[in-house]
Design a protein around this motif. Structure first.
Motif, PDB file in Angstrom:
ATOM      1  N   UNK A 136      20.431  95.191   0.984  1.00 48.26           N
ATOM      2  CA  UNK A 136      20.371  96.392   0.158  1.00 48.26           C
ATOM      3  C   UNK A 136      19.527  97.437   0.891  1.00 48.26           C
ATOM      4  N   UNK A 137      20.198  98.491   1.356  1.00 47.27           N
ATOM      5  CA  UNK A 137      19.524  99.534   2.112  1.00 47.27           C
ATOM      6  C   UNK A 137      19.080 100.656   1.184  1.00 47.27           C
ATOM      7  N   UNK A 138      17.946 101.247   1.515  1.00 45.06           N
ATOM      8  CA  UNK A 138      17.443 102.425   0.803  1.00 45.06           C
ATOM      9  C   UNK A 138      16.333 103.014   1.665  1.00 45.06           C
ATOM     10  N   UNK A 139      15.663 104.045   1.137  1.00 48.54           N
ATOM     11  CA  UNK A 139      14.698 104.740   1.999  1.00 48.54           C
ATOM     12  C   UNK A 139      13.504 103.882   2.388  1.00 48.54           C
ATOM     13  N   UNK A 140      13.276 102.766   1.660  1.00 49.17           N
ATOM     14  CA  UNK A 140      12.182 101.869   2.021  1.00 49.17           C
ATOM     15  C   UNK A 140      12.653 100.655   2.830  1.00 49.17           C
ATOM     16  N   UNK A 141      13.963 100.556   3.037  1.00 56.09           N
ATOM     17  CA  UNK A 141      14.507  99.517   3.917  1.00 56.09           C
ATOM     18  C   UNK A 141      15.721 100.118   4.616  1.00 56.09           C
ATOM     19  N   UNK A 142      15.490 100.645   5.786  1.00 53.39           N
ATOM     20  CA  UNK A 142      16.468 101.446   6.515  1.00 53.39           C
ATOM     21  C   UNK A 142      17.186 100.622   7.587  1.00 53.39           C
ATOM     22  N   UNK A 143      18.055 101.290   8.348  1.00 51.80           N
ATOM     23  CA  UNK A 143      18.727 100.628   9.464  1.00 51.80           C
ATOM     24  C   UNK A 143      17.715 100.062  10.452  1.00 51.80           C
ATOM     25  N   UNK A 144      16.670 100.829  10.727  1.00 55.82           N
ATOM     26  CA  UNK A 144      15.660 100.354  11.677  1.00 55.82           C
ATOM     27  C   UNK A 144      14.878  99.172  11.120  1.00 55.82           C
ATOM     28  N   UNK A 145      14.670  99.144   9.789  1.00 53.64           N
ATOM     29  CA  UNK A 145      14.005  97.984   9.191  1.00 53.64           C
ATOM     30  C   UNK A 145      14.888  96.742   9.325  1.00 53.64           C
ATOM     31  N   UNK A 146      16.183  96.916   9.145  1.00 59.99           N
ATOM     32  CA  UNK A 146      17.111  95.804   9.337  1.00 59.99           C
ATOM     33  C   UNK A 146      17.100  95.350  10.791  1.00 59.99           C
ATOM     34  N   UNK A 147      17.055  96.325  11.703  1.00 58.21           N
ATOM     35  CA  UNK A 147      17.017  96.014  13.132  1.00 58.21           C
ATOM     36  C   UNK A 147      15.785  95.184  13.474  1.00 58.21           C
ATOM     37  N   UNK A 148      14.667  95.494  12.831  1.00 54.59           N
ATOM     38  CA  UNK A 148      13.430  94.769  13.113  1.00 54.59           C
ATOM     39  C   UNK A 148      13.520  93.295  12.708  1.00 54.59           C
ATOM     40  N   UNK A 149      14.418  92.978  11.783  1.00 54.95           N
ATOM     41  CA  UNK A 149      14.569  91.587  11.326  1.00 54.95           C
ATOM     42  C   UNK A 149      15.762  90.885  11.957  1.00 54.95           C
ATOM     43  N   UNK A 150      16.409  91.534  12.896  1.00 58.46           N
ATOM     44  CA  UNK A 150      17.659  91.003  13.417  1.00 58.46           C
ATOM     45  C   UNK A 150      17.477  89.664  14.122  1.00 58.46           C
ATOM     46  N   UNK A 151      16.377  89.478  14.810  1.00 56.96           N
ATOM     47  CA  UNK A 151      16.146  88.190  15.466  1.00 56.96           C
ATOM     48  C   UNK A 151      16.124  87.059  14.438  1.00 56.96           C
ATOM     49  N   UNK A 152      15.485  87.317  13.307  1.00 56.29           N
ATOM     50  CA  UNK A 152      15.444  86.294  12.255  1.00 56.29           C
ATOM     51  C   UNK A 152      16.836  86.029  11.691  1.00 56.29           C
ATOM     52  N   UNK A 153      17.592  87.093  11.414  1.00 56.79           N
ATOM     53  CA  UNK A 153      18.940  86.916  10.870  1.00 56.79           C
ATOM     54  C   UNK A 153      19.807  86.098  11.829  1.00 56.79           C
ATOM     55  N   UNK A 154      19.674  86.393  13.115  1.00 54.69           N
ATOM     56  CA  UNK A 154      20.451  85.659  14.110  1.00 54.69           C
ATOM     57  C   UNK A 154      19.998  84.208  14.179  1.00 54.69           C
ATOM     58  N   UNK A 155      18.689  83.998  14.136  1.00 60.16           N
ATOM     59  CA  UNK A 155      18.169  82.634  14.203  1.00 60.16           C
ATOM     60  C   UNK A 155      18.581  81.826  12.980  1.00 60.16           C
ATOM     61  N   UNK A 156      18.652  82.472  11.826  1.00 60.26           N
ATOM     62  CA  UNK A 156      19.086  81.781  10.617  1.00 60.26           C
ATOM     63  C   UNK A 156      20.516  81.288  10.773  1.00 60.26           C
ATOM     64  N   UNK A 157      21.368  82.086  11.443  1.00 65.77           N
ATOM     65  CA  UNK A 157      22.712  81.623  11.756  1.00 65.77           C
ATOM     66  C   UNK A 157      23.844  82.416  11.154  1.00 65.77           C
ATOM     67  N   UNK A 158      23.557  83.556  10.514  1.00 66.36           N
ATOM     68  CA  UNK A 158      24.666  84.348   9.980  1.00 66.36           C
ATOM     69  C   UNK A 158      25.383  85.049  11.131  1.00 66.36           C
ATOM     70  N   UNK A 159      26.663  85.358  10.900  1.00 58.15           N
ATOM     71  CA  UNK A 159      27.425  86.022  11.955  1.00 58.15           C
ATOM     72  C   UNK A 159      27.574  87.518  11.707  1.00 58.15           C
ATOM     73  N   UNK A 160      27.473  87.941  10.445  1.00 62.55           N
ATOM     74  CA  UNK A 160      27.670  89.348  10.101  1.00 62.55           C
ATOM     75  C   UNK A 160      26.624  89.812   9.099  1.00 62.55           C
ATOM     76  N   UNK A 161      26.101  90.989   9.331  1.00 63.63           N
ATOM     77  CA  UNK A 161      25.322  91.658   8.300  1.00 63.63           C
ATOM     78  C   UNK A 161      26.288  92.432   7.419  1.00 63.63           C
ATOM     79  N   UNK A 162      26.008  92.412   6.144  1.00 60.76           N
ATOM     80  CA  UNK A 162      26.898  92.998   5.142  1.00 60.76           C
ATOM     81  C   UNK A 162      26.059  94.036   4.397  1.00 60.76           C
ATOM     82  N   UNK A 163      26.272  95.308   4.748  1.00 57.63           N
ATOM     83  CA  UNK A 163      25.381  96.381   4.326  1.00 57.63           C
ATOM     84  C   UNK A 163      25.873  97.057   3.059  1.00 57.63           C
ATOM     85  N   UNK A 164      24.937  97.415   2.194  1.00 55.30           N
ATOM     86  CA  UNK A 164      25.261  98.275   1.059  1.00 55.30           C
ATOM     87  C   UNK A 164      25.716  99.625   1.596  1.00 55.30           C
ATOM     88  N   UNK A 165      26.256 100.516   0.745  1.00 54.16           N
ATOM     89  CA  UNK A 165      26.873 101.751   1.255  1.00 54.16           C
ATOM     90  C   UNK A 165      25.972 102.528   2.218  1.00 54.16           C
TER      91      UNK A 165
END
Length: 962
Positions: A11-40
């Motif tokens: 869930x993206x918004x002004x307090x969790x932006x694209x760059x905030x998602x980018x900062x967690x990308x290593x964790x998302x990849x390590x968890x094992x998901x293949x796709x991020x599924x973004x709100x509008x």
């Protein structure tokens, strides 16, 4: 197309932006998901916390970081071999405020705006005060009151050289046809000279070009001379005194909008809304030009490889979902090689399937959430819980009757304008033919209301104005009910409305469309021969009669869908509290439980028809988090004990009740649902002595409680809140959880939670394993890899502590973490391991055959098992269920010796040696017995005393971990 292996919804918004998602990308990849599924990702109303109130389809949200930040995220995602799916909102836009340029343009130019046909506006309202206008129901009080108070003002935008009416954040442009009079009102020669450029303007397109040139001159004047002269104009329309106030009123009356009290919307709004939300206007995406404008940015991002798939929001709001899906897939396929990945948000009723002729991969997973949730419920608990609820509520009725009452209320109170639009479309058809012109508007209105009220699914999907046999299966349910409830004198009108609503195509020479029953029989015959009963697409241009019928069908379908949602999800589910774990989006509380056989059948159907649909157990719209529901499901296993507990707690807390003893607050049903909520969401680690922690929980529950009370619409509601009652209910809650109750109710509550929490955790592990191994694409909702004890939004959209999740992620076997189940690391470990399996053997769980497995032995009813088979690879999935009575102590594990002779029968061809349990890091060997399997071959058994010795779930595969 790169099919998702598993998705993670953010869930993206002004307090969790694209760059905030980018900062967690290593964790998302390590968890094992293949796709991020973004709100509008398109531009929404400023400050939006969800993104569904789009105001500009053509730009990536600057609050989220803009297109540059989206591309940075996409580049990093793709560099890790992952993908991006984005949420698309084609049905509606955010209106009101001052940021939607399309909407502002139609307020300014009316039906001659370049965007007039972008929205579903009825420019021919039967109300003379709305003819050619757009209702703007955003005033906080009645129009006259707000005008007299000076809260509606005339303003000037110097940068754009335009006049507009201002009310709070809402901006309504004044039509330039009035600029000449405005400028002349100041009685200044310089402004009078500028007024000449606006003289004689009309709203026609050519004059709109003239207005632009005149505005350029006005802008140049203001830049040169300042705004002091314009201030004179504004002063002459000030609402401080009666004369200029009346002048302002008359100016507003000439505009293409009508400012109105927000309460008028339900009865008078003349444009399609999203449900009953007047801040969201329906978009006519069925028009080719609108479709292209709405998707222009998305098409560019897809063509350039920035995004890899789409999730379509509220597909049932569109005029023709099938046609939309076909057009969308064709456009995406033309932009990039491969088959586009598209899933749709679609609520399916029990027994309803996603239509085969929609070219999409499937739904977003509410159907799976319903199935797996029902599987956790013990059917033996249904009757005693129903008896308890009847005694509490004073009404021994099924949920269907509660929902019907809610439909009746919503139709008359919240969606009256939408009902009116559908009835008027049908009445216009009636008036065009001598044989039907005497069907009055009132009788047509009554008929449509009854059909909508009894409609068993969200909507139907006619083709070329004609219902299919599948459509008739549902439409006839409503038709039969309407025949029983309407006066006999109205039945002829009912049969005619049935025909106009797609029983057959209209006769161009005689638009009465008789012969509905014969047409339905013909459609059924077509369906039995493999057709859907829809005529071939017309070669000639559509006739007026067919256009009218398609319009009426669209309006009817755009009525039944929001009616179902508002009445069921946003009303009845807050009134009916037999067991709240069966009250969620896409569920029917009357379908209390699901057998293992029925669950297998649903999974087999997914494998055959929608093997790449999403599988969800938590979403941004759920009423209760996945672990709340899993814990509350345990109450179905101990129904008598829970019923006694409810009575005891109600007696214990009588002294905290507020108000009149005859109608105390919160009242018996709201009190009972509050106790369920507290049991369901109490965090495992929360000590009742932790005053700050308990208070924080009380604040969250209070937020849920207020929404629940208002959505129920019984003693308070959103339209007319009873603030005294709401305050009393909140005080009751805070009294229950006050420190002085530590030795009383708080002790009782936490003791009971401790009693059911282990079985709830076991349900969580089962639900998690089933989501990750059933046919489909498992979807994780942000943060739910640890406990999800969230409540309805906005609680389920709280910030996620990703640092905590990253710190707890390791490669330790889930079984080794079971002893510390309260910290939820075992849940995260299960997800991590099974996502690794999906990566290690992608075909096994993505395309593998689905084989229900036979369970034998004394505790067979407490097991669900199936196999997946792909090529030479096998996976055997085993889970414990309905285990509350089997657990010893506080660990969510049945003692191995309790399983006795209970065993799984392996299918023929499945490996009988070397099966590796990915969750326990152990090997298992089957045992041959003299009995035979279903194929008559000697049976190979896996005994649960061995397989489930370390964990209540097991995933055994022939695929090695390394």
């Amino acid at each position: 197309m790169t099919l998702p292996r598993a998705t993670l919804r953010l869930q993206l918004h002004h307090d969790f932006t694209f760059d905030d998602a980018l900062a967690q990308l290593d964790y998302f990849a390590a968890l094992g998901v293949s796709h991020l599924y973004l709100s509008p990702v398109t531009t929404a109303q400023p400050g939006s916390m969800h993104g569904y109130d789009t105001v500009d389809y053509g730009a990536v949200s600057a609050e989220l970081g803009g297109e540059g930040a989206l591309r940075r995220l996409a580049d990093a995602v793709h560099a890790r071999g992952m993908g991006l799916i984005v949420d698309m909102v084609p049905n509606h836009m955010g209106v009101g405020g001052s940021h939607n340029a399309w909407w502002l343009d139609i307020l300014e130019w009316g039906r001659h705006s370049a965007f007039a046909r972008h929205f579903d506006v009825d420019w021919h309202s039967p109300d003379p005060a709305l003819r050619g206008k757009v209702l703007m129901p955003f005033l906080g009080a009645q129009y006259g009151e707000e005008l007299a108070a000076g809260r509606i003002t005339l303003q000037f935008d110097a940068a754009n050289a335009c006049f507009y009416a201002q009310y709070g954040p809402h901006r309504c442009p004044i039509c330039p046809t009035d600029y000449a009079a405005l400028l002349q009102s100041a009685d200044r020669a310089d402004l009078t000279a500028l007024a000449a450029g606006f003289q004689g303007l009309t709203t026609q397109p050519d004059d709109q070009i003239r207005a632009t040139a005149a505005r350029d001159a006005l802008r140049a004047f203001v830049e040169r001379e300042g705004t002091s002269a314009i201030e004179c104009v504004l002063e002459s329309y000030s609402s401080d005194d009666p004369v200029p106030r009346d002048r302002l009123h008359r100016l507003l009356e000439r505009q293409h909008f009508r400012l109105a009290w927000w309460r008028t919307a339900s009865d008078e709004v003349n444009w399609r809304r999203f449900f009953d939300v007047s801040a969201l206007a329906g978009v006519r995406v069925e028009r080719h030009d609108v479709f292209e404008a709405v998707h222009k940015l998305i098409f560019k991002l897809y063509a350039e490889g920035v995004i890899d798939g789409l999730r379509i929001d509220h597909i049932d709001g569109l005029a023709d979902p099938r046609e939309y899906c076909e057009r969308l897939r064709q456009r995406l396929a033309s932009l990039r090689a491969g088959v586009p990945y598209i899933v749709v948000e679609k609520i399916l009723a029990r027994g309803e399937a996603l239509r085969d002729d929609w070219p999409v991969q499937g739904t977003t997973g509410y159907d799976f959430m319903n199935d797996v949730g029902a599987l956790l419920h013990d059917p033996a608990g249904a009757a005693p819980l129903a008896e308890t609820w009847a005694s509490i509520s004073g009404a021994d009725v099924p949920f269907a009757e509660v929902s019907l009452d809610a439909r009746r209320e919503i139709l008359s109170a919240s969606l009256a304008a939408e009902l009116d639009h559908a009835a008027r479309a049908l009445h216009r058809i009636a008036r065009e033919q001598p044989g039907t012109r005497d069907f009055t508007y009132a009788v047509v209105h009554r008929t449509v209301a009854q059909l909508a009220m009894y409609f068993p699914v969200y909507r139907i999907y006619p083709s070329n104005g004609v219902r299919s046999a599948i459509d008739n299966r549902y439409f006839d349910v409503a038709l039969d009910a309407a025949r029983k409830t309407l006066p006999r004198a109205n039945l002829a009108a009912l049969e005619q409305v049935d025909a106009w609503l797609g029983a057959r195509a209209p006769d161009p020479a005689n638009g009465t469309a008789n012969g509905a029953k014969a047409a339905r029989a013909s459609n059924s015959s077509n369906a039995s021969s493999g057709k859907h009963g829809s005529p071939n697409p017309p070669v000639a241009p559509l006739s007026h009669a067919l256009i009218a019928q398609r319009t009426a069908l669209a309006l009817f379908s755009q009525l039944t869908a929001p009616l179902a949602a508002k009445a069921t999800e946003d009303t009845a589910l807050y009134r009916y509290g037999l067991l709240l774990s069966r009250n969620d989006v896409g569920t029917d509380p009357d379908d209390f439980s699901l057998s293992a056989e029925a669950f297998h059948a649903a999974n087999a159907q997914r494998q055959r028809h929608t093997p790449h649909a999403l599988l969800a157990t938590a979403t941004h719209d759920h009423k209760r988090g996945e672990d709340v529901r899993a814990r509350l499901a345990v109450l179905s296993e101990i129904a008598p004990e829970w019923s006694a507990t409810l009575r005891a707690w109600s007696t214990l807390n009588q002294a905290q009740r507020r108000g009149d003893p005859a109608q105390w607050s919160p009242g018996p049903t709201a009190e009972a649902m509050l106790y369920q909520t507290l049991v369901g969401c109490w965090p495992p680690e929360l000590d009742p002595a932790d005053e700050a922690g308990v208070h924080a929980l009380a604040e969250r529950v209070a937020q849920w409680q207020l929404k629940a009370l208002r959505e129920a619409k019984l003693r308070t509601n959103w339209l007319a809140p009873d603030e005294v009652y709401e305050s009393d209910c909140q005080a009751f809650l805070f009294d229950l959880l006050a420190p002085q109750r530590r030795e009383g109710f708080l002790q009782e509550l936490t003791t009971f939670v401790a009693r059911v929490a282990p079985a709830g955790a076991l349900n969580t592990l089962l639900q998690t394993v089933l989501r990750l191994t059933s046919p489909g694409v498992p979807d994780l909702y942000q943060g739910t890899e640890l406990w999800d004890f969230s409540l309805v939004d906005p609680d389920n959209r709280r910030p996620v502590d990703y640092a905590q999740r990253a710190a707890s992620l390791d490669d330790t076997a889930p079984a080794a973490k079971l002893a510390h189940w309260r910290d939820a690391s075992v849940k995260q470990a299960v997800i991590h391991r099974l996502l690794a399996l999906r990566e290690r053997a992608p075909g096994l769980l993505r395309e593998g055959e689905y084989w229900p497995l036979e369970v034998r032995g004394a505790l067979a009813a407490h097991v669900i098992a199936f196999a997946r088979h792909h090529g030479d690879a096998w996976a055997v999935i085993i889970g414990t269920r309905h285990a509350a009575a089997l657990l010893d102590g506080d660990t969510p594990l049945v003692a191995p010796e309790r399983w006795g002779d209970t065993a799984i029968v392996l299918p023929k061809g499945c490996a009988t040696t070397g099966l590796h349990d990915w969750l326990a890091d152990s090997q298992h060997v089957s045992q041959h017995v003299s009995q035979h399997n279903a194929q008559g071959d000697p049976a190979s058994l896996l005994y649960l005393r061995d397989v489930l010795a370390a964990l209540p779930v097991a995933v055994l595969t022939s695929v090695a971990r390394t």
